[in-house]
Design a protein around this motif. Structure first.
Motif, PDB file in Angstrom:
ATOM      1  N   PRO A  74       2.666  -2.278  -8.549  1.00 55.94           N
ATOM      2  CA  PRO A  74       1.629  -1.625  -7.730  1.00 55.94           C
ATOM      3  C   PRO A  74       0.301  -2.384  -7.742  1.00 55.94           C
ATOM      4  CG  PRO A  74       2.698  -0.030  -9.171  1.00 55.94           C
ATOM      5  CD  PRO A  74       3.188  -1.378  -9.572  1.00 55.94           C
ATOM      6  N   LEU A  75      -0.037  -2.970  -8.882  1.00 55.91           N
ATOM      7  CA  LEU A  75      -1.284  -3.732  -8.969  1.00 55.91           C
ATOM      8  C   LEU A  75      -1.260  -4.905  -8.000  1.00 55.91           C
ATOM      9  CD1 LEU A  75      -3.843  -4.489 -11.222  1.00 55.91           C
ATOM     10  CD2 LEU A  75      -2.299  -6.446 -11.250  1.00 55.91           C
ATOM     11  N   VAL A  76      -0.227  -5.711  -8.064  1.00 59.91           N
ATOM     12  CA  VAL A  76      -0.129  -6.914  -7.227  1.00 59.91           C
ATOM     13  C   VAL A  76       0.021  -6.534  -5.751  1.00 59.91           C
ATOM     14  CG1 VAL A  76       1.277  -8.960  -6.711  1.00 59.91           C
ATOM     15  CG2 VAL A  76       0.761  -8.352  -9.084  1.00 59.91           C
ATOM     16  N   LEU A  77       0.894  -5.575  -5.447  1.00 65.24           N
ATOM     17  CA  LEU A  77       1.091  -5.158  -4.064  1.00 65.24           C
ATOM     18  C   LEU A  77      -0.187  -4.553  -3.484  1.00 65.24           C
ATOM     19  CD1 LEU A  77       3.088  -4.902  -1.737  1.00 65.24           C
ATOM     20  CD2 LEU A  77       3.791  -2.685  -2.685  1.00 65.24           C
ATOM     21  N   GLY A  78      -0.873  -3.717  -4.266  1.00 68.56           N
ATOM     22  CA  GLY A  78      -2.134  -3.133  -3.809  1.00 68.56           C
ATOM     23  C   GLY A  78      -3.181  -4.196  -3.519  1.00 68.56           C
ATOM     24  N   VAL A  79      -3.323  -5.160  -4.409  1.00 70.70           N
ATOM     25  CA  VAL A  79      -4.300  -6.238  -4.215  1.00 70.70           C
ATOM     26  C   VAL A  79      -3.953  -7.061  -2.979  1.00 70.70           C
ATOM     27  CG1 VAL A  79      -5.175  -8.407  -5.192  1.00 70.70           C
ATOM     28  CG2 VAL A  79      -5.068  -6.357  -6.618  1.00 70.70           C
ATOM     29  N   ILE A  80      -2.678  -7.361  -2.786  1.00 68.70           N
ATOM     30  CA  ILE A  80      -2.266  -8.136  -1.608  1.00 68.70           C
ATOM     31  C   ILE A  80      -2.610  -7.386  -0.324  1.00 68.70           C
ATOM     32  CG2 ILE A  80      -0.231  -8.945  -0.311  1.00 68.70           C
ATOM     33  CD1 ILE A  80       0.975  -9.740  -3.068  1.00 68.70           C
ATOM     34  N   ILE A  81      -2.346  -6.092  -0.282  1.00 70.09           N
ATOM     35  CA  ILE A  81      -2.635  -5.299   0.923  1.00 70.09           C
ATOM     36  C   ILE A  81      -4.143  -5.193   1.146  1.00 70.09           C
ATOM     37  CG2 ILE A  81      -2.420  -3.015   1.983  1.00 70.09           C
ATOM     38  CD1 ILE A  81       0.351  -2.823   0.586  1.00 70.09           C
ATOM     39  N   ILE A  82      -4.897  -5.011   0.066  1.00 67.06           N
ATOM     40  CA  ILE A  82      -6.363  -4.953   0.188  1.00 67.06           C
ATOM     41  C   ILE A  82      -6.904  -6.283   0.706  1.00 67.06           C
ATOM     42  CG2 ILE A  82      -8.527  -4.806  -1.127  1.00 67.06           C
ATOM     43  CD1 ILE A  82      -7.058  -2.699  -2.919  1.00 67.06           C
ATOM     44  N   ILE A  83      -6.436  -7.382   0.158  1.00 67.46           N
ATOM     45  CA  ILE A  83      -6.881  -8.707   0.620  1.00 67.46           C
ATOM     46  C   ILE A  83      -6.477  -8.922   2.081  1.00 67.46           C
ATOM     47  CG2 ILE A  83      -6.530 -11.203   0.326  1.00 67.46           C
ATOM     48  CD1 ILE A  83      -6.496 -10.658  -2.728  1.00 67.46           C
ATOM     49  N   ALA A  84      -5.282  -8.476   2.459  1.00 68.29           N
ATOM     50  CA  ALA A  84      -4.862  -8.579   3.865  1.00 68.29           C
ATOM     51  C   ALA A  84      -5.833  -7.803   4.752  1.00 68.29           C
ATOM     52  CB  ALA A  84      -3.439  -8.059   4.033  1.00 68.29           C
ATOM     53  N   GLY A  85      -6.259  -6.628   4.292  1.00 70.22           N
ATOM     54  CA  GLY A  85      -7.246  -5.851   5.047  1.00 70.22           C
ATOM     55  C   GLY A  85      -8.551  -6.602   5.202  1.00 70.22           C
ATOM     56  N   TRP A  86      -9.014  -7.220   4.124  1.00 66.04           N
ATOM     57  CA  TRP A  86     -10.263  -7.994   4.209  1.00 66.04           C
ATOM     58  C   TRP A  86     -10.114  -9.204   5.122  1.00 66.04           C
ATOM     59  CZ3 TRP A  86     -14.100  -5.260   3.540  1.00 66.04           C
ATOM     60  CH2 TRP A  86     -14.288  -4.405   2.464  1.00 66.04           C
TER      61      TRP A  86
END
Length: 190
Positions: A74-86
């Motif tokens: 969840p940590l890695v997937l969440g960060v990837i999705i957040i970075i994709a949003g940015w």
């Protein structure tokens, strides 16, 4: 500091850094002018309040949880999705630049933007906001905050038709054709 506090601190840093890096391309109106535009547009007020609640609730849920457990996926997937949003926000802001406004009212000076990411979806900034909320809830392994994210999505779906009526009034057939060739908020889906 506890692991839970590090998680929250790292998330806050990710959000603040992303915000700073993505806003440079957007029109640099004074905050007072932006606030005035928001106050004059009830849907903008709703979006601001919805966004604040949608980003505060996951932090509250994460901070009061007694059974916090570190999990890499969840940590890695969440960060990837957040970075994709940015990344979406960065390119959308770069493309829209001076045409951005917090209000759905459009001026004569604003142009219809169809380049870049706007070639695929009409509202990439809304899409990016949904990516940020999704990534946030995955990152924190939240349960209840998904309801708030759903409410933010509903608010966004409420605003889009109102904004698009303004855009059709401003740009006429050009916007109607653009609307027929693109999705509103989620590429290839919605």
């Amino acid at each position: 500091m506890t692991l839970q506090e590090y998680y929250i601190l790292a998330y806050c840093a990710l959000i603040l850094i992303g915000r700073m890096l993505t806003q440079k391309q957007r029109r640099a109106d004074k905050l007072s002018m932006q606030a005035q535009q928001i106050i004059e547009d009830p849907t903008a007020i709703l979006m601001v309040i919805g966004a604040i609640i949608a980003f505060v609730c996951p932090l509250i849920e994460a901070s009061v949880r007694d059974n916090f457990e570190f999990k890499w996926l969840p940590l890695v997937l969440g960060v990837i999705i957040i970075i994709a949003g940015w990344i979406v926000i960065f390119y959308a802001n770069k493309t829209i630049s001076d045409n951005w406004s917090p209000s759905i009212a459009k001026t004569e000076a604003q142009q219809l933007v169809r380049a870049g990411i706007y070639n695929f979806i009409r509202h990439p900034l809304y899409f990016a906001g949904l990516l940020l909320l999704t990534g946030t809830n995955i990152y924190f392994q939240n349960r209840w905050s998904w309801l708030v994210a759903l409410a933010a999505f509903v608010i966004t779906l409420y605003r889009i038709p109102r904004e698009e009526r303004q855009l059709e009034a401003r740009y006429g057939q050009e916007y109607v054709v653009y609307k027929q060739n693109t999705k509103a908020i989620i590429p290839w889906i919605l």
